[in-house]
Scaffold this motif. Structure first.
Motif, PDB file in Angstrom:
ATOM      1  N   SER A   1       0.862  -1.183   0.000  1.00  0.00           N
ATOM      2  CA  SER A   1       0.000   0.000   0.000  1.00  0.00           C
ATOM      3  C   SER A   1       0.892   1.224   0.000  1.00  0.00           C
ATOM      4  O   SER A   1       2.117   1.129   0.138  1.00  0.00           O
ATOM      5  N   ALA A   2       0.282   2.392  -0.128  1.00  0.00           N
ATOM      6  CA  ALA A   2       1.062   3.630  -0.129  1.00  0.00           C
ATOM      7  C   ALA A   2       1.816   3.805   1.193  1.00  0.00           C
ATOM      8  O   ALA A   2       2.946   4.311   1.219  1.00  0.00           O
ATOM      9  N   ASN A   3       1.201   3.370   2.289  1.00  0.00           N
ATOM     10  CA  ASN A   3       1.842   3.504   3.602  1.00  0.00           C
ATOM     11  C   ASN A   3       2.746   2.336   3.951  1.00  0.00           C
ATOM     12  O   ASN A   3       3.619   2.468   4.813  1.00  0.00           O
ATOM     13  N   SER A   4       2.540   1.206   3.294  1.00  0.00           N
ATOM     14  CA  SER A   4       3.339   0.007   3.573  1.00  0.00           C
ATOM     15  C   SER A   4       3.594  -0.755   2.271  1.00  0.00           C
ATOM     16  O   SER A   4       2.999  -1.797   2.013  1.00  0.00           O
ATOM     17  N   PRO A   5       4.475  -0.219   1.430  1.00  0.00           N
ATOM     18  CA  PRO A   5       4.703  -0.835   0.117  1.00  0.00           C
ATOM     19  C   PRO A   5       5.496  -2.129   0.203  1.00  0.00           C
ATOM     20  O   PRO A   5       6.089  -2.459   1.235  1.00  0.00           O
ATOM     21  N   ILE A   6       5.496  -2.864  -0.901  1.00  0.00           N
ATOM     22  CA  ILE A   6       6.396  -3.991  -1.085  1.00  0.00           C
ATOM     23  C   ILE A   6       7.722  -3.422  -1.590  1.00  0.00           C
ATOM     24  O   ILE A   6       7.736  -2.614  -2.536  1.00  0.00           O
ATOM     25  N   TYR A   7       8.832  -3.808  -0.983  1.00  0.00           N
ATOM     26  CA  TYR A   7      10.124  -3.256  -1.385  1.00  0.00           C
ATOM     27  C   TYR A   7      10.845  -4.222  -2.331  1.00  0.00           C
ATOM     28  O   TYR A   7      11.002  -5.410  -2.030  1.00  0.00           O
ATOM     29  N   LEU A   8      11.266  -3.697  -3.467  1.00  0.00           N
ATOM     30  CA  LEU A   8      11.990  -4.460  -4.480  1.00  0.00           C
ATOM     31  C   LEU A   8      13.315  -3.757  -4.750  1.00  0.00           C
ATOM     32  O   LEU A   8      13.334  -2.552  -5.025  1.00  0.00           O
ATOM     33  N   ALA A   9      14.418  -4.483  -4.655  1.00  0.00           N
ATOM     34  CA  ALA A   9      15.736  -3.886  -4.860  1.00  0.00           C
ATOM     35  C   ALA A   9      16.359  -4.416  -6.141  1.00  0.00           C
ATOM     36  O   ALA A   9      16.240  -5.595  -6.461  1.00  0.00           O
ATOM     37  N   THR A  10      17.012  -3.522  -6.862  1.00  0.00           N
ATOM     38  CA  THR A  10      17.708  -3.907  -8.083  1.00  0.00           C
ATOM     39  C   THR A  10      19.159  -4.243  -7.756  1.00  0.00           C
ATOM     40  O   THR A  10      19.738  -3.708  -6.804  1.00  0.00           O
ATOM     41  N   GLN A  11      19.730  -5.132  -8.536  1.00  0.00           N
ATOM     42  CA  GLN A  11      21.088  -5.557  -8.296  1.00  0.00           C
ATOM     43  C   GLN A  11      22.081  -4.470  -8.694  1.00  0.00           C
ATOM     44  O   GLN A  11      21.867  -3.730  -9.653  1.00  0.00           O
ATOM     45  N   ALA A  12      23.177  -4.388  -7.958  1.00  0.00           N
ATOM     46  CA  ALA A  12      24.225  -3.431  -8.276  1.00  0.00           C
ATOM     47  C   ALA A  12      24.957  -3.866  -9.540  1.00  0.00           C
ATOM     48  O   ALA A  12      24.972  -5.051  -9.898  1.00  0.00           O
ATOM     49  N   GLU A  13      25.571  -2.908 -10.231  1.00  0.00           N
ATOM     50  CA  GLU A  13      26.322  -3.235 -11.440  1.00  0.00           C
ATOM     51  C   GLU A  13      27.530  -4.098 -11.102  1.00  0.00           C
ATOM     52  O   GLU A  13      27.967  -4.922 -11.892  1.00  0.00           O
ATOM     53  N   SER A  14      28.083  -3.914  -9.909  1.00  0.00           N
ATOM     54  CA  SER A  14      29.179  -4.754  -9.438  1.00  0.00           C
ATOM     55  C   SER A  14      29.063  -4.893  -7.928  1.00  0.00           C
ATOM     56  O   SER A  14      28.621  -3.960  -7.241  1.00  0.00           O
ATOM     57  N   VAL A  15      29.428  -6.052  -7.411  1.00  0.00           N
ATOM     58  CA  VAL A  15      29.314  -6.314  -5.978  1.00  0.00           C
ATOM     59  C   VAL A  15      30.438  -5.591  -5.242  1.00  0.00           C
ATOM     60  O   VAL A  15      31.602  -5.693  -5.612  1.00  0.00           O
ATOM     61  N   SER A  16      30.075  -4.857  -4.204  1.00  0.00           N
ATOM     62  CA  SER A  16      31.074  -4.152  -3.404  1.00  0.00           C
ATOM     63  C   SER A  16      31.936  -5.147  -2.646  1.00  0.00           C
ATOM     64  O   SER A  16      31.433  -6.133  -2.093  1.00  0.00           O
ATOM     65  N   PRO A  17      33.264  -4.913  -2.612  1.00  0.00           N
ATOM     66  CA  PRO A  17      34.130  -5.816  -1.835  1.00  0.00           C
ATOM     67  C   PRO A  17      33.840  -5.763  -0.343  1.00  0.00           C
ATOM     68  O   PRO A  17      34.262  -6.652   0.411  1.00  0.00           O
ATOM     69  N   ASN A  18      33.124  -4.736   0.108  1.00  0.00           N
ATOM     70  CA  ASN A  18      32.787  -4.593   1.519  1.00  0.00           C
ATOM     71  C   ASN A  18      31.462  -5.248   1.881  1.00  0.00           C
ATOM     72  O   ASN A  18      31.088  -5.275   3.056  1.00  0.00           O
ATOM     73  N   GLU A  19      30.747  -5.769   0.872  1.00  0.00           N
ATOM     74  CA  GLU A  19      29.447  -6.374   1.145  1.00  0.00           C
ATOM     75  C   GLU A  19      29.594  -7.624   1.999  1.00  0.00           C
ATOM     76  O   GLU A  19      30.473  -8.450   1.758  1.00  0.00           O
ATOM     77  N   LYS A  20      28.707  -7.765   2.985  1.00  0.00           N
ATOM     78  CA  LYS A  20      28.723  -8.918   3.881  1.00  0.00           C
ATOM     79  C   LYS A  20      27.395  -9.650   3.783  1.00  0.00           C
ATOM     80  O   LYS A  20      26.337  -9.018   3.785  1.00  0.00           O
ATOM     81  N   GLN A  21      27.443 -10.974   3.708  1.00  0.00           N
ATOM     82  CA  GLN A  21      26.245 -11.794   3.558  1.00  0.00           C
ATOM     83  C   GLN A  21      26.009 -12.589   4.849  1.00  0.00           C
ATOM     84  O   GLN A  21      26.920 -13.233   5.366  1.00  0.00           O
ATOM     85  N   PHE A  22      24.770 -12.512   5.324  1.00  0.00           N
ATOM     86  CA  PHE A  22      24.431 -13.164   6.581  1.00  0.00           C
ATOM     87  C   PHE A  22      23.237 -14.095   6.405  1.00  0.00           C
ATOM     88  O   PHE A  22      22.359 -13.864   5.567  1.00  0.00           O
ATOM     89  N   ASP A  23      23.202 -15.153   7.202  1.00  0.00           N
ATOM     90  CA  ASP A  23      22.059 -16.046   7.313  1.00  0.00           C
ATOM     91  C   ASP A  23      21.829 -16.269   8.800  1.00  0.00           C
ATOM     92  O   ASP A  23      22.760 -16.142   9.608  1.00  0.00           O
ATOM     93  N   TRP A  24      20.587 -16.583   9.178  1.00  0.00           N
ATOM     94  CA  TRP A  24      20.279 -16.749  10.608  1.00  0.00           C
ATOM     95  C   TRP A  24      20.713 -18.117  11.079  1.00  0.00           C
ATOM     96  O   TRP A  24      20.426 -19.136  10.454  1.00  0.00           O
ATOM     97  N   ASP A  25      21.421 -18.153  12.203  1.00  0.00           N
ATOM     98  CA  ASP A  25      21.866 -19.400  12.815  1.00  0.00           C
ATOM     99  C   ASP A  25      20.942 -19.696  13.992  1.00  0.00           C
ATOM    100  O   ASP A  25      20.985 -19.008  15.015  1.00  0.00           O
ATOM    101  N   PHE A  26      20.092 -20.722  13.833  1.00  0.00           N
ATOM    102  CA  PHE A  26      19.131 -21.051  14.874  1.00  0.00           C
ATOM    103  C   PHE A  26      19.781 -21.732  16.079  1.00  0.00           C
ATOM    104  O   PHE A  26      19.150 -21.870  17.131  1.00  0.00           O
ATOM    105  N   CYS A  27      21.019 -22.176  15.935  1.00  0.00           N
ATOM    106  CA  CYS A  27      21.717 -22.787  17.074  1.00  0.00           C
ATOM    107  C   CYS A  27      21.998 -21.754  18.163  1.00  0.00           C
ATOM    108  O   CYS A  27      21.904 -22.045  19.351  1.00  0.00           O
ATOM    109  N   VAL A  28      22.367 -20.556  17.727  1.00  0.00           N
ATOM    110  CA  VAL A  28      22.734 -19.513  18.681  1.00  0.00           C
ATOM    111  C   VAL A  28      21.814 -18.302  18.592  1.00  0.00           C
ATOM    112  O   VAL A  28      22.022 -17.298  19.279  1.00  0.00           O
TER     113      VAL A  28
END
Length: 222
Positions: A174-201
């Motif tokens: 909705s206008a107050n709560s839209p769906i967010y869509l992100a476009t991919q960067a032309e090149s991946v930043s070397p500083n980018e960090k990728q995370f996944d949730w660890d249910f163990c901890v």
């Protein structure tokens, strides 16, 4: 009728900051692809899907086919992605084959090109053409989106269809709560960090390798 992720592997957390709330658990069989299981949680936390498509799943009931007559996308906001943290939720290929439409989020057209047979060439437009899902069947419509690279778009997606002779509209966002869509960067930043949730901890950890996720992983499933 539901909307799920299409060809995406990452999510962009709101303002580039990892959410404090835990994502939902998923079956251990989904170790390598749990974006769909996290879709509703992502929407609730204003996270954006980084990729180029979303999928609309159309489920016809046992009394009538569903005829999709229109798909309209409205862009509410646009901002550059910030920070370097990204959520990784898919480690392999995904997506459904079927009818697809294309939209430019910077300038959504009133009639979207529609490829009915997934051969890469549009045969018609919507509105104009229609998508029919037969009684008691499930069909998929992939919405491929494009825009300026490295941006997050707040969008509203409306699907107009007829069922049992009644015309209806499902709206995602909705206008107050839209769906967010992100476009991919032309090149991946070397500083980018990728995370996944660890249910163990119960915390975010650096995303593991694909090989380490194959098979049943402790704490990953129910």
């Amino acid at each position: 009728m539901t909307m799920t992720l299409g060809t995406t592997s990452y999510m962009y957390p709101k303002e580039g900051v990892l959410p404090m709330t835990a994502p939902p658990r998923y079956p251990s069989t989904e170790n390598t692809q749990h974006c769909d299981e996290w879709y509703d949680w992502a929407v609730a936390n204003s996270a954006a899907m980084i990729g180029n498509s979303v999928e609309i799943e159309v489920n016809a009931n046992v009394t009538s086919p569903i005829t999709v007559k229109n798909i309209a996308i409205r862009t509410i906001s646009k901002a550059r992605l910030a920070g370097n943290d990204r959520i990784k939720c898919q480690y392999g290929a995904g997506g459904e084959l079927g009818t697809n439409v294309k939209v430019d989020l910077d300038s959504p057209a009133p009639r979207l090109p529609m490829d009915i047979d997934a051969d890469g060439e549009p045969e018609t437009t919507i509105p104009g053409g229609v998508v029919v899902v037969e009684t008691a069947q499930t069909g998929y419509i992939t919405v491929y989106y494009s825009g300026e690279p490295d941006q997050v778009y707040g969008s509203v997606v409306s699907v107009t269809y007829s069922e049992n002779g009644i015309e209806k509209t499902n709206t995602f966002g909705s206008a107050n709560s839209p769906i967010y869509l992100a476009t991919q960067a032309e090149s991946v930043s070397p500083n980018e960090k990728q995370f996944d949730w660890d249910f163990c901890v119960n915390t975010w950890r650096s995303a593991p390798s694909f090989d380490s996720l194959v098979g049943t992983i402790p704490c990953r499933g129910h």
